[in-house]
Design an enzyme around this catalytic site. Structure first.
Site: not given
Length: 179
Positions: A8-11, A14
């Site tokens: 998982r990445v936040s944005t 990314q």
């Protein structure tokens, strides 16, 4: 026993590639990934799919524990759900393996630090916004509703429902503009 990975990445800007590579190197047969904030479990469809799919004896692997959860409450909920199913949690970049006592202890410590980091980031952001507002630099989000148009329509005798329908906004937006 199957080994599943979660990245998982936040944005959206990314990149997930490094996490996915590490998970594949760790032996993950299937890797689910998403680009969404980790501050809550809401909207994390890939994680929820994995949590439903995992079976006793399986392992869930992440690169770091903050990829799984950013709050202690969410982390504990996820770990409890995995434990109830008989699923081990491991991290490639941290000594976490919930099948051992030391791994569980380290997991709890990292969870506390992940939540602490999130809270610090939020505090810094709020301080920055407060400072920018004081300097007159930060104006907030641009209004999405034309308040003047609402007042004009109200003065012309239209009700809140009619104004909302005509402008394509919610009635609550009309009431806020008139307040």
């Amino acid at each position: 026993m199957a080994i599943y990975g979660y990245a998982r990445v936040s944005t959206t800007d990314q990149d997930l590639a490094i996490q996915i590579d590490r998970l594949r190197q760790a032996g993950c047969e299937i890797v689910r990934s998403e680009k969404v904030t980790g501050t809550s479990r809401a909207g994390r469809d890939e994680l929820n799919t994995l949590l439903e799919f995992l079976r006793e004896g399986d392992a869930l692997v992440v690169t770091r524990i903050d990829r799984l959860a950013r709050s202690m409450g969410d982390l504990q909920d996820i770990v409890r759900a995995l434990k109830a199913k008989g699923v081990a949690l491991r991290a490639t970049d941290q000594p976490i393996d919930t099948s051992s006592a030391a791994g569980k202890a380290f997991l709890d410590m990292l969870g506390v630090f992940a939540e602490f980091e999130t809270n610090l980031r939020r505090e810094r952001q709020m301080e920055g916004i407060k400072s920018a507002k004081a300097r007159g630099v930060y104006k907030g989000r641009k209004p999405s509703v034309d308040a003047q148009a609402i007042r004009t329509m109200k003065a012309a005798g239209l009700g809140a429902s009619a104004i909302a329908k005509q402008l394509g906004v919610a009635r609550a937006s009309v009431y806020r503009a008139l307040a």
